[in-house]
Design a protein around this motif. Structure first.
Motif: not given
Length: 190
Positions: A44-50, A63-68, A89-92, A95-105
């Motif tokens: 899983f790509k854990a680093v939140l990117q621009p 796409a990977d965030v949408k799946v999760e 939390f472990p970094a991965i 990062g999962y939380i940062d990307r997947v638990f996003s605003y709006g979701f």
């Protein structure tokens, strides 16, 4: 019940792996539907990117965030299995939380205040750490529950229970088995 197990440990011989395997076994035995997101196995790509933020601002996600997010939407219960590393939390997983638990979701704000789209879901956090319980018991557990249970999952409207398995670094096989045996009641209560 539909259950998503989110697992964050890189070593397939770790005690965390044994916990994940036992959780999945118990859920299957109890007749629940189970999906597993093994973050290291998925790479899983854990680093939140621009581009992640740009997509969110446009009302979309990678796409990977949408799946999760679809797995989390599907699930009634989330069970997270992970070690505490450097009091967090472990970094991965972070990062999962940062990307997947996003605003709006996972959270939003409207004219009335905070909105909690994940309200009604329950999360069971199962954490291991190397230190003896006496070191973590008073201050560290409170801090971890404030930042993880309340600050992440509670903020998203979820009910949270957190189980800590301390002293893993020097634990005996008997203690590890006691920890595994205790999962049956925790899973049944969910």
């Amino acid at each position: 019940m539909r259950c998503l197990v989110i697992y964050a440990h890189l070593n397939p011989f770790s005690f965390n792996h044994a916990i994940k395997e036992e959780v999945v076994r118990l859920l299957d035995e109890m007749g629940h539907e189970v999906k597993v997101s093994d973050l290291y196995e998925m790479d899983f790509k854990a680093v939140l990117q621009p581009e992640d933020l740009n997509l969110q601002y446009s009302g979309s996600v990678a796409a990977d965030v949408k799946v999760e997010q679809e797995k989390i939407t599907w699930a009634e219960r989330l069970i997270l299995v992970y070690p505490i590393w450097w009091t967090g939390f472990p970094a991965i997983l972070k990062g999962y939380i940062d990307r997947v638990f996003s605003y709006g979701f996972a959270y939003a704000i409207d004219e009335k205040g905070w909105v909690h789209p994940l309200k009604g879901k329950r999360a069971l956090l199962i954490s291991t750490h190397g230190q003896p319980e006496a070191i973590y018991h008073d201050r560290m557990y409170i801090s971890l529950m404030d930042t993880q249970d309340v600050g992440v999952f509670g903020f998203c409207g979820m009910e949270v229970e957190h189980i800590f398995f301390p002293g893993i670094m020097n634990s005996s096989d008997e203690l590890r088995q006691e920890y595994l045996d205790s999962l049956k009641d925790a899973i049944a209560k969910m």
